[in-house]
Motif scaffolding. Sequence first.
Motif, PDB file in Angstrom:
ATOM      1  N   HIS A 180      35.457  40.232  54.399  1.00 29.39           N
ATOM      2  CA  HIS A 180      35.964  39.442  53.289  1.00 29.39           C
ATOM      3  C   HIS A 180      37.111  40.153  52.584  1.00 29.39           C
ATOM      4  O   HIS A 180      37.420  41.306  52.896  1.00 29.39           O
ATOM      5  CB  HIS A 180      34.841  39.172  52.279  1.00 29.39           C
ATOM      6  CG  HIS A 180      34.347  40.421  51.604  1.00 29.39           C
ATOM      7  ND1 HIS A 180      33.502  41.324  52.207  1.00 29.39           N
ATOM      8  CD2 HIS A 180      34.598  40.913  50.364  1.00 29.39           C
ATOM      9  CE1 HIS A 180      33.259  42.325  51.371  1.00 29.39           C
ATOM     10  NE2 HIS A 180      33.908  42.103  50.246  1.00 29.39           N
ATOM     11  N   ASN A 181      37.715  39.463  51.650  1.00 28.45           N
ATOM     12  CA  ASN A 181      38.696  40.064  50.752  1.00 28.45           C
ATOM     13  C   ASN A 181      38.526  39.423  49.375  1.00 28.45           C
ATOM     14  O   ASN A 181      37.770  38.466  49.222  1.00 28.45           O
ATOM     15  CB  ASN A 181      40.123  39.901  51.285  1.00 28.45           C
ATOM     16  CG  ASN A 181      40.612  38.476  51.237  1.00 28.45           C
ATOM     17  OD1 ASN A 181      39.832  37.532  51.235  1.00 28.45           O
ATOM     18  ND2 ASN A 181      41.913  38.290  51.228  1.00 28.45           N
ATOM     19  N   PHE A 225      40.893  41.796  43.678  1.00 25.34           N
ATOM     20  CA  PHE A 225      40.762  42.955  42.799  1.00 25.34           C
ATOM     21  C   PHE A 225      40.635  44.225  43.627  1.00 25.34           C
ATOM     22  O   PHE A 225      40.376  44.184  44.826  1.00 25.34           O
ATOM     23  CB  PHE A 225      39.563  42.802  41.849  1.00 25.34           C
ATOM     24  CG  PHE A 225      38.304  42.290  42.500  1.00 25.34           C
ATOM     25  CD1 PHE A 225      37.464  43.137  43.200  1.00 25.34           C
ATOM     26  CD2 PHE A 225      37.967  40.954  42.406  1.00 25.34           C
ATOM     27  CE1 PHE A 225      36.303  42.667  43.798  1.00 25.34           C
ATOM     28  CE2 PHE A 225      36.808  40.467  42.992  1.00 25.34           C
ATOM     29  CZ  PHE A 225      35.981  41.334  43.689  1.00 25.34           C
ATOM     30  N   TYR A 226      40.869  45.362  42.972  1.00 27.51           N
ATOM     31  CA  TYR A 226      40.684  46.660  43.616  1.00 27.51           C
ATOM     32  C   TYR A 226      39.193  46.927  43.764  1.00 27.51           C
ATOM     33  O   TYR A 226      38.385  46.497  42.950  1.00 27.51           O
ATOM     34  CB  TYR A 226      41.282  47.791  42.764  1.00 27.51           C
ATOM     35  CG  TYR A 226      42.779  47.749  42.649  1.00 27.51           C
ATOM     36  CD1 TYR A 226      43.580  48.305  43.635  1.00 27.51           C
ATOM     37  CD2 TYR A 226      43.391  47.159  41.545  1.00 27.51           C
ATOM     38  CE1 TYR A 226      44.967  48.268  43.521  1.00 27.51           C
ATOM     39  CE2 TYR A 226      44.769  47.117  41.429  1.00 27.51           C
ATOM     40  CZ  TYR A 226      45.550  47.676  42.424  1.00 27.51           C
ATOM     41  OH  TYR A 226      46.912  47.634  42.307  1.00 27.51           O
ATOM     42  N   GLU A 227      38.835  47.661  44.803  1.00 25.79           N
ATOM     43  CA  GLU A 227      37.445  48.088  44.982  1.00 25.79           C
ATOM     44  C   GLU A 227      37.455  49.569  45.337  1.00 25.79           C
ATOM     45  O   GLU A 227      38.212  49.994  46.210  1.00 25.79           O
ATOM     46  CB  GLU A 227      36.769  47.288  46.086  1.00 25.79           C
ATOM     47  CG  GLU A 227      35.320  47.671  46.298  1.00 25.79           C
ATOM     48  CD  GLU A 227      34.590  46.738  47.256  1.00 25.79           C
ATOM     49  OE1 GLU A 227      33.494  47.120  47.690  1.00 25.79           O
ATOM     50  OE2 GLU A 227      35.101  45.656  47.567  1.00 25.79           O
ATOM     51  N   ILE A 228      36.636  50.327  44.646  1.00 23.94           N
ATOM     52  CA  ILE A 228      36.451  51.744  44.964  1.00 23.94           C
ATOM     53  C   ILE A 228      35.015  51.902  45.446  1.00 23.94           C
ATOM     54  O   ILE A 228      34.082  51.465  44.769  1.00 23.94           O
ATOM     55  CB  ILE A 228      36.691  52.642  43.730  1.00 23.94           C
ATOM     56  CG1 ILE A 228      38.111  52.460  43.202  1.00 23.94           C
ATOM     57  CG2 ILE A 228      36.416  54.109  44.086  1.00 23.94           C
ATOM     58  CD1 ILE A 228      38.363  53.123  41.858  1.00 23.94           C
ATOM     59  N   ASN A 287      34.855  49.143  57.301  1.00 24.52           N
ATOM     60  CA  ASN A 287      35.820  48.554  58.217  1.00 24.52           C
ATOM     61  C   ASN A 287      36.883  47.898  57.353  1.00 24.52           C
ATOM     62  O   ASN A 287      36.616  46.925  56.659  1.00 24.52           O
ATOM     63  CB  ASN A 287      35.130  47.537  59.124  1.00 24.52           C
ATOM     64  CG  ASN A 287      36.059  46.975  60.180  1.00 24.52           C
ATOM     65  OD1 ASN A 287      37.244  46.762  59.934  1.00 24.52           O
ATOM     66  ND2 ASN A 287      35.515  46.733  61.352  1.00 24.52           N
ATOM     67  N   VAL A 288      38.095  48.471  57.391  1.00 20.04           N
ATOM     68  CA  VAL A 288      39.192  47.986  56.554  1.00 20.04           C
ATOM     69  C   VAL A 288      40.322  47.527  57.468  1.00 20.04           C
ATOM     70  O   VAL A 288      40.897  48.340  58.199  1.00 20.04           O
ATOM     71  CB  VAL A 288      39.705  49.077  55.594  1.00 20.04           C
ATOM     72  CG1 VAL A 288      40.813  48.537  54.698  1.00 20.04           C
ATOM     73  CG2 VAL A 288      38.572  49.651  54.758  1.00 20.04           C
ATOM     74  N   PRO A 299      43.840  45.036  46.362  1.00 21.18           N
ATOM     75  CA  PRO A 299      43.508  43.613  46.313  1.00 21.18           C
ATOM     76  C   PRO A 299      43.915  42.929  47.618  1.00 21.18           C
ATOM     77  O   PRO A 299      44.953  43.235  48.199  1.00 21.18           O
ATOM     78  CB  PRO A 299      44.343  43.089  45.141  1.00 21.18           C
ATOM     79  CG  PRO A 299      44.509  44.289  44.255  1.00 21.18           C
ATOM     80  CD  PRO A 299      44.639  45.452  45.207  1.00 21.18           C
ATOM     81  N   ASP A 300      43.070  42.041  48.086  1.00 20.46           N
ATOM     82  CA  ASP A 300      43.276  41.243  49.288  1.00 20.46           C
ATOM     83  C   ASP A 300      43.101  42.014  50.595  1.00 20.46           C
ATOM     84  O   ASP A 300      43.359  41.463  51.665  1.00 20.46           O
ATOM     85  CB  ASP A 300      44.630  40.519  49.265  1.00 20.46           C
ATOM     86  CG  ASP A 300      44.722  39.565  48.083  1.00 20.46           C
ATOM     87  OD1 ASP A 300      43.714  38.884  47.804  1.00 20.46           O
ATOM     88  OD2 ASP A 300      45.780  39.513  47.444  1.00 20.46           O
ATOM     89  N   ALA A 301      42.640  43.262  50.551  1.00 15.57           N
ATOM     90  CA  ALA A 301      42.349  44.008  51.788  1.00 15.57           C
ATOM     91  C   ALA A 301      41.091  43.403  52.432  1.00 15.57           C
ATOM     92  O   ALA A 301      40.065  43.257  51.772  1.00 15.57           O
ATOM     93  CB  ALA A 301      42.121  45.482  51.492  1.00 15.57           C
ATOM     94  N   PHE A 302      41.173  43.053  53.715  1.00 16.89           N
ATOM     95  CA  PHE A 302      39.995  42.560  54.423  1.00 16.89           C
ATOM     96  C   PHE A 302      39.121  43.752  54.780  1.00 16.89           C
ATOM     97  O   PHE A 302      39.608  44.763  55.291  1.00 16.89           O
ATOM     98  CB  PHE A 302      40.407  41.786  55.677  1.00 16.89           C
ATOM     99  CG  PHE A 302      40.844  40.392  55.371  1.00 16.89           C
ATOM    100  CD1 PHE A 302      39.911  39.365  55.289  1.00 16.89           C
ATOM    101  CD2 PHE A 302      42.173  40.109  55.137  1.00 16.89           C
ATOM    102  CE1 PHE A 302      40.305  38.072  54.988  1.00 16.89           C
ATOM    103  CE2 PHE A 302      42.580  38.823  54.831  1.00 16.89           C
ATOM    104  CZ  PHE A 302      41.646  37.802  54.757  1.00 16.89           C
TER     105      PHE A 302
END
Length: 92
Positions: A26-27, A30-33, A44-45, A62-65
Amino acid sequence: MDGQNNNPRRNFIYSLHPSGEIHAYHNHPFYEINVVLEGCAENNVSGDKIKMCKGDAILLHPDAFHHLYCDNNSKVANFLIYPEFLTSILNS
């Protein structure tokens, strides 16, 4: 920005990733740490598998799958940060 968008509880969210679960690829906007607190996990990015162990952290834009898997012996903290929240801090 209105007052609701400046609410830190809405724009900066902390949770523990459920152990032993794989979320669907998913994406989000927002940023995720992710911070590995115990054990190891695999992130898995955008098709790249990244093994992470205790003490490792990753920042997802943001929007990184992506999707994260941590086994039942692992603990991973998630921090979700909306870009507007960072902008409001930098502009204050």
